[in-house]
Design a protein around this motif. Structure first.
Motif, PDB file in Angstrom:
ATOM      1  N   ALA A  91      24.812 -38.053  -1.521  1.00  0.00           N
ATOM      2  CA  ALA A  91      25.651 -37.191  -2.355  1.00  0.00           C
ATOM      3  C   ALA A  91      25.878 -37.819  -3.734  1.00  0.00           C
ATOM      4  N   THR A  92      26.070 -39.123  -3.763  1.00  0.00           N
ATOM      5  CA  THR A  92      26.270 -39.808  -5.045  1.00  0.00           C
ATOM      6  C   THR A  92      25.027 -39.649  -5.910  1.00  0.00           C
ATOM      7  N   GLY A  93      23.858 -39.889  -5.302  1.00  0.00           N
ATOM      8  CA  GLY A  93      22.585 -39.774  -6.039  1.00  0.00           C
ATOM      9  C   GLY A  93      22.370 -38.373  -6.571  1.00  0.00           C
ATOM     10  N   PHE A  94      22.679 -37.366  -5.755  1.00  0.00           N
ATOM     11  CA  PHE A  94      22.535 -35.976  -6.215  1.00  0.00           C
ATOM     12  C   PHE A  94      23.408 -35.743  -7.447  1.00  0.00           C
ATOM     13  N   GLY A  95      24.622 -36.260  -7.400  1.00  0.00           N
ATOM     14  CA  GLY A  95      25.554 -36.056  -8.515  1.00  0.00           C
ATOM     15  C   GLY A  95      25.080 -36.722  -9.800  1.00  0.00           C
TER      16      GLY A  95
ATOM     17  N   ASP B 134      15.532 -31.538   8.281  1.00  0.00           N
ATOM     18  CA  ASP B 134      15.852 -30.257   7.629  1.00  0.00           C
ATOM     19  C   ASP B 134      16.293 -30.469   6.186  1.00  0.00           C
ATOM     20  N   LEU B 135      16.995 -31.567   5.939  1.00  0.00           N
ATOM     21  CA  LEU B 135      17.421 -31.848   4.560  1.00  0.00           C
ATOM     22  C   LEU B 135      16.187 -32.012   3.667  1.00  0.00           C
TER      23      LEU B 135
ATOM     24  N   PRO C 215      27.281 -32.215   0.940  1.00  0.00           N
ATOM     25  CA  PRO C 215      28.174 -31.095   0.648  1.00  0.00           C
ATOM     26  C   PRO C 215      27.563 -29.755   1.068  1.00  0.00           C
ATOM     27  N   ALA C 216      28.401 -28.897   1.620  1.00  0.00           N
ATOM     28  CA  ALA C 216      28.043 -27.540   2.044  1.00  0.00           C
ATOM     29  C   ALA C 216      27.226 -27.494   3.332  1.00  0.00           C
ATOM     30  N   TYR C 217      26.914 -28.646   3.919  1.00  0.00           N
ATOM     31  CA  TYR C 217      26.270 -28.672   5.238  1.00  0.00           C
ATOM     32  C   TYR C 217      27.176 -29.418   6.211  1.00  0.00           C
ATOM     33  N   PRO C 218      27.866 -28.722   7.097  1.00  0.00           N
ATOM     34  CA  PRO C 218      28.717 -29.430   8.061  1.00  0.00           C
ATOM     35  C   PRO C 218      27.903 -30.453   8.853  1.00  0.00           C
TER      36      PRO C 218
END
Ligand SMILES: Cc1cc2nc3c(=O)[nH]c(=O)nc-3n(C[C@H](O)[C@H](O)[C@H](O)COP(=O)(O)OP(=O)(O)OC[C@H]3O[C@@H](n4cnc5c(N)ncnc54)[C@H](O)[C@@H]3O)c2cc1C
Length: 329
Positions: free
Chosen positions: A298-302, A66-67, A57-60
């Motif tokens: 993204a799931t893990g971050f959430g 870089d992540l 999210p927020a990175y096209p």
């Protein structure tokens, strides 16, 4: 063993473990991250640093490298202990705390977050006649050094997301790119499959590699058989073969732990707060399993804020935090 007791020990320093460290810091938890590799970043750093990731999210678009660099920067704003080159070999409950044993020592902690991904991971190897005669420069399983593909004729083997990603990534670097898969259909995201169809990557389907042979000019002859035929073969001479047949992972280290954590298909079964069947042991990221789980970053971050807040609310019930980070810091 030191007398210090951590609030939270995060086992595994992949992207999800790193974000868990940051968020634990945001809640002023005393935390440590224990990572068996020499660097943070998990699969992203070890397996696909050059890949462009599209679903953060927020990175096209952002490269794996870089992540991980951004996650490191964010984590560095918090005061926790980051322990690299240490593998957790045992966890056991002693009185009210857990004793965490690594190959380098023992620490105590009130809560544990298991963020070990799929455990130690290794690429699934190509099985074909003659494979043992091909050098490690010609036959590779990761594309960590893109320069090595410059102006080369490359064959990527595999039909999943990352095989397609790698073929597309190499399109601008290599002279010619083939993508060989045993089915006509690819298992990638629709968007990526569309990009593949519009690309200059030459599709070789439905074929299976039968043998490899060294030929002139330091090239390898890939001898592949058309699926469901007996005598339809194709030969392609290439400089490099990049095999992407997925990964075999093992959680052998976890199996030796002295806590009886419930599993589901080699992952850790968790409830709505990401807690395991053992109170104060949680799991997040690829290792956590519940209905509908998707093993993506993204799931893990959430999952991280749910877990950390559940732990902190349990350890310090009088200290309930506001929901927004601006109110926390
Ligand atoms: C080729 C490929 C491409 C991918 N592309 C995408 C993508 O485009 N988008 C996306 O969202 N996801 C993608 N994924 C999936 C994504 O990488 C994972 O979902 C993500 O890495 C999971 O993060 P994690 O922190 O849970 O686990 P991991 O990244 O697996 O990290 C776990 C860490 O725990 C450490 N560890 C394991 N056991 C121990 C132990 N006993 N003691 C100490 N440390 C331990 C490991 O060394 C590792 O560093 C891809 C995966 C692959 C393989």
């Amino acid at each position: 063993m030191s007398d210090e007791i951590y609030d939270i020990t995060i086992i595994g320093g992949g992207p999800v473990g790193m974000f868990a460290g940051f968020y634990a810091g945001l809640r002023t938890a005393k935390f440590q991250i224990i990572e068996s590799l020499s660097e943070l970043g998990g699969q992203v750093n070890a397996l696909y640093p050059e890949k462009t990731i599209l679903d953060i999210p927020a990175y096209p678009a952002i490269s794996g490298r870089d992540l991980v660099a951004n996650l490191k920067k964010q984590l560095a704003t918090m005061d926790g202990d980051i322990k690299l080159n240490q593998t957790v070999v045992n966890v056991e409950k002693v009185d009210d705390v857990f004793k965490v044993t690594t190959n380098k020592g023992i620490t105590k902690t009130k809560a544990i977050i298991i963020a070990v991904g799929n455990g130690a991971f290794n690429p699934r190897k190509l099985s074909a006649d003659g494979v043992e005669t091909i050098s490690d420069q010609q036959l590779v399983y990761t594309a960590s050094d893109l320069d090595a593909f410059k102006n080369k004729k490359v064959l990527v083997a595999g039909g999943g997301d990352s095989a397609i990603d790698q073929a597309l990534m190499l399109e601008d670097i290599a002279d010619e790119v083939y993508l060989l898969h045993r089915r006509n259909e690819f298992r990638g995201l629709e968007h990526t499959v569309n990009l593949l169809k519009q690309s200059s990557v030459k599709l070789v389907t439905p074929y299976l590699i039968k043998s490899l042979e060294n030929v002139d000019n330091n090239q390898v002859r890939v001898h592949a058989k058309k699926m469901k035929t007996d005598d339809e073969f194709i030969d392609i001479d290439v400089d490099k073969i990049l095999v992407n047949y997925g990964f075999i992972s093992n959680n052998k280290d976890m199996q030796g732990w002295n806590v009886d954590i419930e599993e589901d298909h080699h992952a850790t079964k968790v409830d709505g707060n990401l807690q395991t069947n053992i109170k104060n042991i949680y799991a997040v990221g690829d290792q956590a399993k519940y209905d509908g789980k998707q093993t993506i970053i993204a799931t893990g971050f959430g999952e991280v804020p749910i877990t950390i807040n559940a732990i902190m609310n349990d350890l310090y019930p009088g200290n309930r935090a506001p929901i927004h980070s601006t109110q926390l810091s």
